[in-house]
Design an enzyme around this catalytic site. Sequence first.
Site, PDB file in Angstrom:
ATOM      1  N   TRP A 320      10.551  -5.534  48.853  1.00 33.88           N
ATOM      2  CA  TRP A 320      11.159  -5.105  50.117  1.00 33.88           C
ATOM      3  C   TRP A 320      10.255  -4.074  50.797  1.00 33.88           C
ATOM      4  O   TRP A 320      10.107  -4.058  52.016  1.00 33.88           O
ATOM      5  CB  TRP A 320      12.538  -4.488  49.848  1.00 33.88           C
ATOM      6  CG  TRP A 320      13.209  -3.966  51.083  1.00 33.88           C
ATOM      7  CD1 TRP A 320      14.023  -4.654  51.935  1.00 33.88           C
ATOM      8  CD2 TRP A 320      13.115  -2.642  51.631  1.00 33.88           C
ATOM      9  NE1 TRP A 320      14.444  -3.848  52.960  1.00 33.88           N
ATOM     10  CE2 TRP A 320      13.898  -2.604  52.798  1.00 33.88           C
ATOM     11  CE3 TRP A 320      12.456  -1.476  51.238  1.00 33.88           C
ATOM     12  CZ2 TRP A 320      14.035  -1.460  53.579  1.00 33.88           C
ATOM     13  CZ3 TRP A 320      12.584  -0.346  52.015  1.00 33.88           C
ATOM     14  CH2 TRP A 320      13.367  -0.335  53.172  1.00 33.88           C
ATOM     15  N   HIS A 321       9.640  -3.217  49.972  1.00 34.11           N
ATOM     16  CA  HIS A 321       8.811  -2.160  50.551  1.00 34.11           C
ATOM     17  C   HIS A 321       7.554  -2.708  51.203  1.00 34.11           C
ATOM     18  O   HIS A 321       7.042  -2.112  52.153  1.00 34.11           O
ATOM     19  CB  HIS A 321       8.445  -1.132  49.474  1.00 34.11           C
ATOM     20  CG  HIS A 321       9.563  -0.173  49.203  1.00 34.11           C
ATOM     21  ND1 HIS A 321      10.574  -0.457  48.325  1.00 34.11           N
ATOM     22  CD2 HIS A 321       9.837   1.042  49.716  1.00 34.11           C
ATOM     23  CE1 HIS A 321      11.427   0.556  48.302  1.00 34.11           C
ATOM     24  NE2 HIS A 321      11.008   1.481  49.136  1.00 34.11           N
ATOM     25  N   GLY A 322       7.020  -3.766  50.685  1.00 30.25           N
ATOM     26  CA  GLY A 322       5.818  -4.290  51.312  1.00 30.25           C
ATOM     27  C   GLY A 322       5.337  -5.561  50.655  1.00 30.25           C
ATOM     28  O   GLY A 322       5.578  -5.797  49.471  1.00 30.25           O
TER      29      GLY A 322
END
Lengths: 501, 315
Positions: A320-322
Amino acid sequence: MLFNSLAYLIFFPAVVSLFFLLPHRFRWIMLLGASYYFYLSWKAEYLVLILFSTLLSYYCALQIEQRPNARKAWLWLSILGNLSVLFFFKYFNFLGEATQSLLSAVQIDIVPPYLDFLLPVGISFYTFQTLSYTIDIYRGQQKAERHLGLYALYVSFFPQLVAGPIERSGNLLPQFKTRQVLRYESIASGVQQMLWGFFKKLVVADRLALYVNEIYADPQQFSGLTLLLATILFSFQIYCDFSAYSDIAIGTARCMGYDLMENFRRPYFARSVAEFWRRWHISLSTWFRDYLYIPLGGNRVSVPRWYLNLLIVFLVSGLWHGANWTFVFWGGLHALYLIGSLLVGSFGERFSQSADRISHPSQRGAGRGSQASLLRRTHHQSTNAIRRYGMQTISILFTYSLVLFAWIFFRAETLGDAFYVVGKILDFSGPVYYQGFFLIHLVYSFLAIAILMGVELYQEYGKKFTLLVFAGRNHLQYAMLVVAILLLGVFDGGQFIYFQF
Amino acid sequence: MTTADSHTAPALRKLLLRGGSFMLLLILLDISIGWGLKHWYFQQQSGKYHRISYALQETEAEMLFVGTSHAVRHFIPEIFTDSLGLSGYNLGARGQHLYYCDAMLDAILARYTPKAIVINIDRDLFYAEGNYDKLSDLKPYYWDIPILQAHLQQRGPFEQYLLCSGLYTYNSTIIHLLRYTAKPQPDFAGYLPLDKRLPEAYQAEKADQSGNDFVASKAQISLLEQRIQQAQQAGSKVYLVISPIVSGDWIRNRQLEDMAKRLNVPFWNYSQDQDLIRKNLYFGDEIHLNHAGAQIFSRKVAQQIKQYTSALHHE
């Protein structure tokens, strides 16, 4: 529009003033317009994506409620529709590269298509917000919102639109329907939280970024001790950068009478990794808990499955973060920490229980009521208190070390860089890089961290620290915070790190 | 009147009263602390801020040295004075780039015309195109030196309003002020000697001998060209110099070489100077000459200027 821009310093009071000047029935229109304007100031084209996400989830939620027989289909339509937009803009290239690497390992060469566009700001945040809404409707925990305007405002409410907190409809939508009254205390407290956010962003995060970015841009050029220092500074940079955004968002909303959820609670005072996740990015952690971990079975399954659930949640959280393996590795590392602590935890508990049994007989043997026993008891209590604080400090430092180690993977550009940094840090080679003007930045950085940790220490262990209460006798304290920001802040309009997610 | 309305008026009154008094306090603090910092800043007798103030407001040196940390570490004005008979001042600044050098030259040329200007050309000078943040060192002079206003306004559309604040004007100056008040820095006409040397065991990286152009945008080169032309029209002689680094990289940029030819500016490249490169003895770190190296380098450049000017006279 950035929170830390002068444009926002004009936009914010203008919106708050208009908000209270308008009758309640028109306020949502003004707020929606302001929110879209806020978003348009980045890239106008991407407003289409928010509108799509809003309309899709709004319509699907209504259908879920109105068509009981097809509710599952409408839920999946909403989930897949929203996730496919997120996937397309955020993960398409990543998946292409991953496939290419995988196939090249078996001697198959392909050139995947590459989409060259910027990641729409805040897409991960508002997509999760719309997903939670439709899932809540499906579960019957919420009633579908009939008012499209209010629902659109829920998705795009400007304070938390681009970097959270990820709000739940159950918290925000009813507040939009309530007539908010101008309250001095709300505005004072909101401005107070915003100022603290500005301090964290401008004085701490952006200052630390100057050193961290220089070192992590080319880690091969620097010694192990320099990389260690840069990683420690990054741990404070990422915390201050992200929590500052939440502080400004919460403060902005509070000025208008809206309460957003708390997103950070002094995470570096956590005594375990599990506790860290109860203090760090709370709105995302609870989102994953409610919409992924529990549906997977949570901890009400066999032990191996429980561990697998944790691993899945943290890998997805990393992703989700990257769209980079570094984030996936970072998530996986946290999962391993948690699983490790669960394994060690049960052994540790048995160990401490047996240690207690060893120490108690001598206490029982002491005579009751005598002065000697009172002294012994007092001594025992103070020794226990020292031991307790000692153990707490060790736990905090140990947890911080684990989190710090994981931040290497979060910050590095590639997994190769991350492993290089890990290897170099572990040899503790020197000297520390502080050439030229970086020495000055380091001095400012340490000063900023000292102020931050002093305040947080007081908040954690002292009485509730109302940093600089916007009232009467505390005016001077509050003004001194502004003085500190103007005197020590970095004013280059640096973006918030979490915008890239 | 509803309950909500009955709450609004007192809350608004309280907000305006307390908010107003808070703003008043903030303005008083800004003026008083800003005044104190201004006083402290301009009282500096050594260090970075003293050198900027001296360069902008006082120096009438006949020869100026301009550039980044390479300039400030490599050119010893005293040696040029001894060799050429021209008084000198080194305007070089650590961690700075072209925009700062350009603003400094613009302000100085508006005040007087030096006889000669030596500009040290390096990669760092052309680093961070379009990034005007580092002009912040010139904020304290915004109101006193009007020619700097156009330069500083490139930092952002609100810069002129922000610079009404004393606190903002002296942002991030306090550590420097403390540092040079506690420990004054010796002054060598702007030159900052590097009194250390690379360890004998240090092995410099293999030199980049490709001769590829270092990055310098057209806009940056054009900016430099305009400033050189301005100096030439005022009557200054301009020299461009490339300093050596320990590895012996061939540092060059053909567009700059063409510009120098166009403007008839001598452009001397010492990046291959065999007396200095790969000699740890003469370097304080990988990219800066130490004092011993700077002495040799300054003598070489002074000698070259001498030869050049005498050749011109003979013509």
